[in-house]
Design a protein around this motif. Structure first.
Motif, PDB file in Angstrom:
ATOM      1  N   ARG A 329     -23.554 -25.210   6.343  1.00 43.78           N
ATOM      2  CA  ARG A 329     -22.638 -25.213   5.207  1.00 43.78           C
ATOM      3  C   ARG A 329     -22.464 -23.770   4.729  1.00 43.78           C
ATOM      4  N   GLY A 330     -21.219 -23.270   4.743  1.00 44.18           N
ATOM      5  CA  GLY A 330     -20.955 -21.933   4.251  1.00 44.18           C
ATOM      6  C   GLY A 330     -21.744 -20.856   4.960  1.00 44.18           C
ATOM      7  N   GLY A 331     -21.957 -21.040   6.244  1.00 44.38           N
ATOM      8  CA  GLY A 331     -22.703 -20.050   7.012  1.00 44.38           C
ATOM      9  C   GLY A 331     -24.210 -20.141   6.859  1.00 44.38           C
ATOM     10  N   VAL A 332     -24.688 -21.167   6.180  1.00 49.68           N
ATOM     11  CA  VAL A 332     -26.119 -21.387   5.972  1.00 49.68           C
ATOM     12  C   VAL A 332     -26.557 -22.610   6.776  1.00 49.68           C
ATOM     13  N   ASP A 333     -27.621 -22.460   7.559  1.00 48.69           N
ATOM     14  CA  ASP A 333     -28.177 -23.586   8.306  1.00 48.69           C
ATOM     15  C   ASP A 333     -29.187 -24.341   7.448  1.00 48.69           C
ATOM     16  N   TYR A 334     -29.150 -25.659   7.544  1.00 50.27           N
ATOM     17  CA  TYR A 334     -30.108 -26.520   6.843  1.00 50.27           C
ATOM     18  C   TYR A 334     -30.960 -27.228   7.889  1.00 50.27           C
ATOM     19  N   VAL A 335     -32.277 -27.059   7.802  1.00 49.56           N
ATOM     20  CA  VAL A 335     -33.201 -27.549   8.823  1.00 49.56           C
ATOM     21  C   VAL A 335     -34.264 -28.434   8.169  1.00 49.56           C
ATOM     22  N   ASP A 336     -34.467 -29.599   8.752  1.00 49.82           N
ATOM     23  CA  ASP A 336     -35.434 -30.595   8.267  1.00 49.82           C
ATOM     24  C   ASP A 336     -36.684 -30.555   9.133  1.00 49.82           C
ATOM     25  N   ASP A 337     -37.769 -30.035   8.571  1.00 47.60           N
ATOM     26  CA  ASP A 337     -39.075 -30.108   9.229  1.00 47.60           C
ATOM     27  C   ASP A 337     -40.052 -30.806   8.286  1.00 47.60           C
ATOM     28  N   SER A 338     -39.640 -31.969   7.814  1.00 49.61           N
ATOM     29  CA  SER A 338     -40.470 -32.727   6.882  1.00 49.61           C
ATOM     30  C   SER A 338     -41.819 -33.096   7.491  1.00 49.61           C
ATOM     31  N   LYS A 339     -41.887 -33.145   8.823  1.00 52.09           N
ATOM     32  CA  LYS A 339     -43.151 -33.456   9.493  1.00 52.09           C
ATOM     33  C   LYS A 339     -44.173 -32.336   9.334  1.00 52.09           C
ATOM     34  N   ALA A 340     -43.753 -31.181   8.826  1.00 49.53           N
ATOM     35  CA  ALA A 340     -44.703 -30.081   8.562  1.00 49.53           C
ATOM     36  C   ALA A 340     -45.498 -30.426   7.308  1.00 49.53           C
ATOM     37  N   THR A 341     -46.447 -31.334   7.467  1.00 49.29           N
ATOM     38  CA  THR A 341     -47.189 -31.883   6.332  1.00 49.29           C
ATOM     39  C   THR A 341     -48.469 -31.121   6.022  1.00 49.29           C
ATOM     40  N   ASN A 342     -48.699 -30.002   6.721  1.00 50.24           N
ATOM     41  CA  ASN A 342     -49.848 -29.160   6.425  1.00 50.24           C
ATOM     42  C   ASN A 342     -49.444 -27.700   6.611  1.00 50.24           C
ATOM     43  N   PRO A 343     -50.198 -26.757   6.064  1.00 52.35           N
ATOM     44  CA  PRO A 343     -49.807 -25.344   6.137  1.00 52.35           C
ATOM     45  C   PRO A 343     -49.649 -24.815   7.554  1.00 52.35           C
ATOM     46  N   HIS A 344     -50.480 -25.247   8.477  1.00 53.57           N
ATOM     47  CA  HIS A 344     -50.397 -24.753   9.849  1.00 53.57           C
ATOM     48  C   HIS A 344     -49.047 -25.094  10.468  1.00 53.57           C
ATOM     49  N   ALA A 345     -48.579 -26.304  10.247  1.00 52.47           N
ATOM     50  CA  ALA A 345     -47.270 -26.705  10.775  1.00 52.47           C
ATOM     51  C   ALA A 345     -46.155 -25.952  10.076  1.00 52.47           C
ATOM     52  N   ALA A 346     -46.293 -25.743   8.780  1.00 49.29           N
ATOM     53  CA  ALA A 346     -45.236 -25.074   8.024  1.00 49.29           C
ATOM     54  C   ALA A 346     -45.059 -23.629   8.451  1.00 49.29           C
ATOM     55  N   VAL A 347     -46.152 -22.906   8.666  1.00 45.86           N
ATOM     56  CA  VAL A 347     -46.016 -21.494   9.025  1.00 45.86           C
ATOM     57  C   VAL A 347     -45.371 -21.343  10.398  1.00 45.86           C
ATOM     58  N   ALA A 348     -45.646 -22.253  11.322  1.00 50.73           N
ATOM     59  CA  ALA A 348     -44.990 -22.194  12.632  1.00 50.73           C
ATOM     60  C   ALA A 348     -43.484 -22.337  12.474  1.00 50.73           C
ATOM     61  N   SER A 349     -43.069 -23.189  11.565  1.00 50.56           N
ATOM     62  CA  SER A 349     -41.651 -23.392  11.317  1.00 50.56           C
ATOM     63  C   SER A 349     -41.047 -22.178  10.609  1.00 50.56           C
ATOM     64  N   LEU A 350     -41.716 -21.644   9.614  1.00 51.70           N
ATOM     65  CA  LEU A 350     -41.220 -20.482   8.869  1.00 51.70           C
ATOM     66  C   LEU A 350     -41.015 -19.281   9.775  1.00 51.70           C
TER      67      LEU A 350
END
Length: 465
Positions: A329-350
């Motif tokens: 939307r407007g040149g911005v990507d929206y990404v769903d990684d709701s499965k990143a339910t712990n910090p280790h998963a989140a940092v890999a996504s970030l």
């Protein structure tokens, strides 16, 4: 394993309990199922099992007096009174994985995957590679399909030749004689520490997958994966590493944009096999490339052809809510990684994106987010926080990324996600990624991570294009 006329107690009527009870009944066992819950869904499961011939006791569970074997559901803690009573009486306690291992046909091959994050993606990739090679294969275990159903003949008398088995730390805790052909510990980060009593026993439960004669597939970038393979694995078993850069002999890795095998070749020192390209991995985020290499190593351990590895990756459809692109939307990507339910998963996504508006928060369950905020600070455009433990994320951002604008949404109803997405859209600039990677569980506001991801996607789609 002869179960005919044996008195077996099954603890728990969750995901694994009913199929285990049915399998035991089919083997001639006298089955009693116990569960403390009395809700409608549990009552429904109980009614069906009683019709099939099992005894079911709901309410405060007690160990039946004549019990000869206990098969416990993975979620039951070792200190549950029923399990402690069995252990005091000298009655063996096993899990659904151990039962399936003892009942499986002799020729069936198991390839096992465990780790804190990436298990489901890896076993699904592995299943696709095996099928592309013409194998009669199935992804089973913690991935959703009960493993007990895959070791006994189906209604047509057919059985799978090879299984890609996802294993949780709970399941491995109750598996004493499991001996997969090959196995991988993808990574280890703090999770389920209340159940195991700390990080070390949690990691050691994962390490049980490296059993006697099991080929040890190792993530060379993860210290726990390496340590568990060498300390708990069979030193005489083959050791195969995978990495995101140039592989050494005996490893799989990446050269330019190619996935390369220097382990399962005729001469690993002098030759290499091209397996796929980075474009074949969807999405090609670093942690997902690592998953693909792990799956490829397991597949190659049973002789899967290089072209089947690539064909499997091409056929693989990523599971929902795992770094899934929702919209632009407007040149911005929206990404769903709701499965990143712990910090280790989140940092890999970030770390997969260069400029991120981070949507985070929920139930941290005691996890520390300082390390991931510090690692991703240079990539953060802004953050929108929600959920019970959002203050801990805010404080970590103030310590390690004080330049990052932060908006907190204090609503706790499920409609709060619309406000979250609107705030994120207001902070994002063209070229940014609005990333739902909560680093936390969802149950403070949502039924599960799926409901959270669906709410995020729905809110994105309501934005003006």
């Amino acid at each position: 394993m002869d179960l005919n006329d044996r008195a077996v107690c099954v603890t728990g009527l969750g995901v694994s309990g009913p199929p285990v009870a049915r399998a035991l009944l089919a083997q001639g066992a006298r089955v009693t199922v116990v569960d403390a819950r009395t809700d409608e869904a549990t009552q429904d499961h109980a009614a069906h099992l009683r019709e099939a011939g099992a005894t079911v006791e709901l309410g405060e569970p007690e160990l039946p007096a004549d019990t000869e074997l206990v098969v416990t559901s993975p979620g039951w803690r070792p200190d549950a009174p029923t399990l402690l009573a069995a252990q005091r009486a000298g009655i063996e306690v096993i899990g659904d994985i151990e039962l399936a291992w003892r009942l499986k046909p002799a020729g069936q091959v198991w390839l096992a995957v465990t780790g804190t994050n990436g298990k489901t993606t890896t076993v699904r990739m592995l299943e696709a590679m095996l099928r592309a090679d013409g194998r009669c294969a199935a992804a089973v275990g913690n991935v959703g399909t009960p493993i007990i159903d895959a070791v006994l003949p189906d209604e047509h008398g057919q059985i799978h030749d090879i299984l890609a088995v996802e294993l949780s730390s709970f399941q491995l805790h109750w598996s004493a004689s499991l001996r997969p052909h090959a196995a991988v510990v993808l990574n280890v980060a703090p999770d389920h520490l209340d159940w195991h009593g700390g990080l070390t026993p949690y990691a050691h439960a994962k390490g049980r997958v490296y059993a006697q004669d099991t080929i040890r597939v190792v993530n060379t970038a993860d210290p726990w994966s390496c340590e568990l393979a060498t300390q708990q694995g069979d030193p005489a078993a083959r050791l195969v590493g995978f990495r995101l850069d140039t592989p050494a002999p005996g490893e799989l890795g990446v050269v330019e944009d190619l996935l390369i095998d220097r382990a399962f070749t005729d001469d690993p020192r002098a030759t290499a096999e091209q397996l796929a390209t980075l474009a074949d991995v969807r999405p090609a985020a670093p942690h997902n490339v690592a998953n693909a290499l792990a799956a490829a190593a397991l597949a190659r351990s049973v002789g899967v052809a290089p072209e089947a590895v690539r064909a499997g990756l091409a056929a693989f459809a990523p599971e929902p809510h795992r770094i899934s692109h929702v919209a632009t939307r407007g040149g911005v990507d929206y990404v769903d990684d709701s499965k990143a339910t712990n910090p280790h998963a989140a940092v890999a996504s970030l770390l997969a994106y260069t400029s991120v508006v981070w949507v985070a928060g929920g139930l941290l369950k005691g996890a520390d987010v300082d390390e991931i905020v510090a690692a991703a600070a240079s990539r953060l455009r802004a953050a929108v926080l929600l959920g019970t433990d959002r203050a801990q994320v805010r404080e970590a951002l103030h310590r390690h990324a004080p330049q990052v604008p932060v908006i907190e949404i204090d609503r706790t109803d499920t409609e709060a996600m619309s406000e979250v997405v609107a705030a994120a859209a207001g902070l994002a600039q063209q070229g940014d990624t609005v990333l739902l990677a909560p680093a936390a569980a969802s149950m403070d506001m949502f039924t599960n991570y799926i409901a959270r991801g669906e709410a995020f996607a729905a809110a994105v789609h309501r934005l003006d294009g």
